[in-house]
Write an enzyme that holds these catalytic residues in place. Structure first.
Site, PDB file in Angstrom:
ATOM      1  N   CYS A 184       0.825  -1.213   0.000  1.00 24.94           N
ATOM      2  CA  CYS A 184       0.000   0.000   0.000  1.00 24.94           C
ATOM      3  C   CYS A 184       0.863   1.268   0.000  1.00 24.94           C
ATOM      4  O   CYS A 184       1.501   1.603   1.000  1.00 24.94           O
ATOM      5  CB  CYS A 184      -0.915  -0.034   1.230  1.00 24.94           C
ATOM      6  SG  CYS A 184      -1.858   1.473   1.513  1.00 24.94           S
ATOM      7  N   CYS A 195      -0.161   3.883   2.551  1.00 27.23           N
ATOM      8  CA  CYS A 195       0.258   3.454   3.897  1.00 27.23           C
ATOM      9  C   CYS A 195       1.708   3.863   4.145  1.00 27.23           C
ATOM     10  O   CYS A 195       2.046   4.358   5.225  1.00 27.23           O
ATOM     11  CB  CYS A 195       0.127   1.946   4.054  1.00 27.23           C
ATOM     12  SG  CYS A 195      -1.552   1.311   3.835  1.00 27.23           S
TER      13      CYS A 195
END
Length: 107
Positions: A30, A33
């Site tokens: 991600c 993230c």
């Protein structure tokens, strides 16, 4: 306070033994993230949040912890008080993290 990386084996213990906990759910793939991680670590070191435990959970590898907050997208932030979920939502924004932390401090 340093961010504690946790897993399904220790997650329940950490949220139940600590009164106030914020959790960031992430995945290795991600991008959002990864961009949010340094902000999360920086905020965790701020003096006004010293009574809050900051956790990091890999959502893909820890389904029990993921289900505890109803994670539906990443990154996902959630706050727990005395082991109970207060609020959580998919967000990679520092403003939302601070809103959750304020709510947790007032709970």
């Amino acid at each position: 306070m340093a961010v504690i990386v946790t897993n399904d084996q220790t997650f329940k213990q950490l949220i139940s033994e600590n009164e106030k906990v914020v959790v960031k759910y992430y995945a290795d793939w991600c991008g959002a993230c990864k961009m949010f991680a340094p902000k999360y670590r920086r905020v965790s070191d701020e003096e006004q949040y010293k009574d809050i435990v900051f956790l990091d959970v890999n959502a893909e590898e820890n389904p029990d912890a993921r289900h505890a907050a109803g994670v539906d997208n990443l990154p996902f932030l959630a706050i727990f008080k005395n082991g109970q979920l207060i609020e959580g939502s998919a967000s990679g924004k520092e403003e939302y993290l601070r809103k959750l932390l304020e709510k947790l401090q007032q709970a």
